[in-house]
Design a protein around this motif. Structure first.
Motif, mmCIF file in Angstrom:
data_model
loop_
_atom_site.group_PDB
_atom_site.id
_atom_site.type_symbol
_atom_site.label_atom_id
_atom_site.label_comp_id
_atom_site.label_asym_id
_atom_site.label_seq_id
_atom_site.Cartn_x
_atom_site.Cartn_y
_atom_site.Cartn_z
ATOM 1 N N ILE A 297 32.165 46.405 17.802
ATOM 2 C CA ILE A 297 31.582 45.428 18.712
ATOM 3 C C ILE A 297 32.726 44.627 19.337
ATOM 4 N N ARG A 298 32.557 44.284 20.592
ATOM 5 C CA ARG A 298 33.618 43.605 21.325
ATOM 6 C C ARG A 298 33.095 42.338 22.002
ATOM 7 N N LYS A 299 34.019 41.491 22.389
ATOM 8 C CA LYS A 299 33.689 40.369 23.247
ATOM 9 C C LYS A 299 33.647 40.877 24.679
ATOM 10 N N LYS A 300 33.345 40.017 25.618
ATOM 11 C CA LYS A 300 33.350 40.421 27.016
ATOM 12 C C LYS A 300 34.732 40.964 27.379
ATOM 13 N N ASN A 348 22.551 46.471 24.676
ATOM 14 C CA ASN A 348 23.977 46.158 24.765
ATOM 15 C C ASN A 348 24.269 44.958 23.870
ATOM 16 N N ILE A 350 27.291 42.470 22.270
ATOM 17 C CA ILE A 350 28.678 42.019 22.254
ATOM 18 C C ILE A 350 28.767 40.753 21.409
ATOM 19 N N ASN A 362 23.525 40.485 27.230
ATOM 20 C CA ASN A 362 24.145 39.364 27.968
ATOM 21 C C ASN A 362 23.167 38.227 28.233
#
Length: 404
Positions: A297-300, A348, A350, A362
């Motif tokens: 998992i990632r940040k923006k 999605n 994040i 988001n």
């Protein structure tokens, strides 16, 4: 036209008959009805044990018509060791009236991409369904299949599917937005006549793969460890063309990760512990995620580096926590479940910029915790473990297992 079975190699037909006798239609994976079976060439891609073979056999047995003369073949069958190529088998099958070919474990066959392309181009009214490891890059074979094949990804079972298969409890799926807006009413309807929490605990430990139907619960973890080893030793080795030394390094990396998931990876530290280079860490993390052993998992994204390094790493599903960790931390298992079910349902996920756990599509911030978890921000939803029904912005964690 005479039956092709009078001509096609009898051992393949006999093997198909044995498998069909053991195949029933009591339970279908939820993805089954989402597949457009009329497409000329379909790939069923996913981890071992997720029901790809069973879905093909169900299609063959219950939903094909007689004049298609359907045939199932496995690339693990001894027939393909020396007696015939995939193309030659398909050609003979086609010449004697076969029009619906099911090919299992295609990644076990060296020239799979090239020969599937020739089969597709040479026999225009032949339907082909093939299964492949989740680690296989369908469109990176020697031949370009991107214009010819539609791929469907098979995840492990949702909590809802587990309830249906093992406990014969049939509930409808819920959308994520429905859960946020109506979770109290939905969870109340489900839990009125079902002791849901003990079943959820069992699912987290032993309910993700359909193999639980055919094994004793106490041996499920052993079977899962065998699947992990086979995925590393066979699937990744074949699809990525890795040697034995690379596989041992992959195992070492997985062992290092198991010591501390979830964690924010320090690539240099991981490389040192696993005895590999930084470049290999990036490469191997990608392989393990493609093989559905890890979820990252990632940040923006903020530049090219963000596309490489994950900001946080989890096991792909909570059953892996119990298989690869001696005493998995409860909070980790909860987060692993939430991330797994949301990603499998196509959402999605994040890391939010704030201190909370997940940002979904988001739009919605979710904090995962126990039944006493609270947050001050009224815009944040809590996915709370240990509760049957929710209230306000606090939602039962188990309800997110009803997304597919």
């Amino acid at each position: 036209m005479p039956e092709y079975s009078n001509y096609i190699h009898k051992n393949l037909k006999d093997y198909q008959l044995v498998l069909l006798k053991k195949t029933d239609n009591k339970f279908y994976r939820s993805i089954y009805n989402k597949i457009d079976w009329d497409i000329r060439m379909i790939a069923l891609k996913g981890p071992r044990g997720t029901g790809k073979t069973t879905s093909m056999l169900q299609r063959l047995k219950y939903h094909t018509i007689k004049n298609q003369n359907p045939l199932y073949v496995s690339m693990e069958h001894p027939h393909f060791y020396s007696r015939g190529s995939l193309f030659e088998t398909a050609q003979e099958y086609y010449q004697y009236g076969g029009r619906y070919l099911f090919i299992d474990e295609v990644h076990k066959y060296e020239n799979w991409s090239r020969e599937l392309k020739v089969i597709y181009d040479g026999f225009p009214d032949l339907k082909v369904v093939f299964s492949a490891s989740s680690a296989l890059e369908i469109f990176e074979g020697e031949a370009d299949l991107s214009r010819r094949v539609i791929t469907y990804n098979f995840p492990g079972m949702s909590f809802r599917e587990y309830l249906k298969m093992i406990h014969h409890l049939d509930f409808n799926t819920c959308t994520f937005e429905d859960i946020l807006a109506h979770h109290h009413d939905i969870s109340m309807d489900i839990s009125l006549n079902t002791q849901i929490l003990p079943l959820f605990i069992r699912y987290l430990r032993e309910g993700y793969l359909p193999i639980i139907k055919n094994v004793k619960p106490e041996t499920y973890t052993l079977h899962l460890i065998q699947i992990i080893n086979t995925t590393l030793i066979q699937d990744l080795q074949l699809s990525k063309k890795l040697n034995a030394g690379a596989i041992n390094k992959l195992k070492r990396l997985l062992s290092v990760i198991a010591e501390s998931v979830p964690f924010e990876p320090n690539i240099s530290s991981i490389a040192k512990k696993a005895g590999i280079t930084r470049e290999m860490v990036y490469e191997f993390l990608t392989y393990l995620e493609q093989a559905k052993l890890l979820n990252s998992i990632r940040k923006k994204p903020k530049g090219i580096a963000a596309l490489q390094k994950p900001d946080k790493i989890y096991f792909e599903n909570p059953n892996l926590n119990f298989a690869l960790q001696e005493n998995p931390e409860t909070g980790t298992v909860r987060e692993t479940f939430f991330l797994n079910q949301l990603k499998n349902a196509g959402h999605n996920i994040i890391l939010p910029d704030l201190k909370y756990d997940f940002l979904v599509d988001n739009k919605h911030i979710i904090e995962v915790g126990g039944k006493n978890k609270t947050v001050k921000d009224k815009e944040v939803f809590i996915a709370a473990d240990g509760i049957e029904t929710g209230f306000a912005n606090t939602i039962p964690l188990w309800l997110f297992g009803f997304l597919y």
